[in-house]
Design an enzyme around this catalytic site. Sequence first.
Site, mmCIF file in Angstrom:
data_model
loop_
_atom_site.group_PDB
_atom_site.id
_atom_site.type_symbol
_atom_site.label_atom_id
_atom_site.label_comp_id
_atom_site.label_asym_id
_atom_site.label_seq_id
_atom_site.Cartn_x
_atom_site.Cartn_y
_atom_site.Cartn_z
ATOM 1 N N HIS A 22 0.850 -1.211 0.000
ATOM 2 C CA HIS A 22 0.000 0.000 0.000
ATOM 3 C C HIS A 22 0.882 1.255 0.000
ATOM 4 O O HIS A 22 0.624 2.204 -0.738
ATOM 5 C CB HIS A 22 -0.878 0.052 1.262
ATOM 6 C CG HIS A 22 -1.884 -1.049 1.395
ATOM 7 N ND1 HIS A 22 -2.019 -1.797 2.539
ATOM 8 C CD2 HIS A 22 -2.822 -1.518 0.533
ATOM 9 C CE1 HIS A 22 -2.993 -2.677 2.381
ATOM 10 N NE2 HIS A 22 -3.490 -2.534 1.158
ATOM 11 N N LYS A 46 -17.920 -5.892 9.098
ATOM 12 C CA LYS A 46 -16.693 -6.702 9.223
ATOM 13 C C LYS A 46 -16.083 -6.451 10.592
ATOM 14 O O LYS A 46 -16.272 -5.393 11.172
ATOM 15 C CB LYS A 46 -15.697 -6.258 8.158
ATOM 16 C CG LYS A 46 -15.812 -6.996 6.846
ATOM 17 C CD LYS A 46 -14.561 -6.706 6.044
ATOM 18 C CE LYS A 46 -14.603 -7.262 4.644
ATOM 19 N NZ LYS A 46 -13.448 -6.804 3.872
ATOM 20 N N ARG A 95 -1.693 -6.224 -8.130
ATOM 21 C CA ARG A 95 -0.480 -6.988 -7.829
ATOM 22 C C ARG A 95 -0.243 -8.088 -8.840
ATOM 23 O O ARG A 95 0.865 -8.343 -9.270
ATOM 24 C CB ARG A 95 -0.587 -7.619 -6.429
ATOM 25 C CG ARG A 95 -0.518 -6.625 -5.314
ATOM 26 C CD ARG A 95 -0.961 -7.240 -4.029
ATOM 27 N NE ARG A 95 -2.331 -7.726 -4.143
ATOM 28 C CZ ARG A 95 -3.049 -8.182 -3.133
ATOM 29 N NH1 ARG A 95 -2.526 -8.231 -1.926
ATOM 30 N NH2 ARG A 95 -4.284 -8.584 -3.317
ATOM 31 N N SER A 133 -2.618 -7.818 3.263
ATOM 32 C CA SER A 133 -2.944 -7.584 4.681
ATOM 33 C C SER A 133 -3.350 -8.898 5.331
ATOM 34 O O SER A 133 -2.997 -9.179 6.479
ATOM 35 C CB SER A 133 -4.097 -6.591 4.800
ATOM 36 O OG SER A 133 -3.735 -5.351 4.270
#
Length: 174
Positions: A22, A46, A95, A133
Site C-alpha cells: 500500500h 466486518k 499486484r 494484509s
Amino acid sequence: MPPRKPCVAVYPGSFDPLTNGHVDIIHRGAKLFDHIVVAVLVNRKKSPMFSAEERVTIAREVFRDRPNVEIDTFQGLLVDYVKHRGANAIVRGLRAISDFEYEMQMALMNRRLDVNIETVFMMPAEAYTYVSSHLVKEIAALGGSVDGLVPTFVETQLRAKTRAAAARAGGPKP
Ligand code: PNS
C-alpha cells in the site's frame, strides 16, 4: 488562463493493516496526482483487526512527512465519497492477474454508478506483489516475522495486538 484545478485521487481500501505494498502505491500516486486521499473503509459489518481510528493513526504516522497525502475514513458508496471530495480518480493497486477480475468488476461498476470517475491502476514494486494484509495478519498471529512487509510502526502495532490476543487466550507470547 484560470489556474488549473488540482488533480485529486482517492485511494480506497480496508488497510487492515497498511502494508508496504500500500505504501508503495501511495508514494507512486502522490507523484502522479496533486493530492491523494487514502480513504480507510469503515465497515461496521466486518470485524477488522485494527479499528478505523487505529488504521487512520497508522497511515497518518507513516505519511506524516508527505503534505499531499491525506488520510480520511469513508463509509457508504465509494463513488459518493469520491464526488464529495471533488476527486477525479480512484487509485487501485494491481499486484497480479488474480487481482484483475475483482478490480475490473469494481472499476466498471463504479463507472456505471458515475461515468465521470476514472479508476487508475498502479503496480507496486515486484517485491510487494505477493504481500497482502490478510497474509500479514496470519503470519503475525502465528508468531512469524513480517519484517519488510509492513512499515515498522505497523510491525510494532501487530506485535502488540498478537500479544494481547495471546494473553486473552492464555497462550504463550509470540
Ligand atoms: O482493500 P479492499 O478491501 O480491497 O478495498 C475494497 C473497497 C473499500 C475499495 C471496496 O469494498 C469499496 O469500494 N467499498 C465501498 C462500498 C462500495 O462503493 N461498493 C461498490 C463497489 S463497486
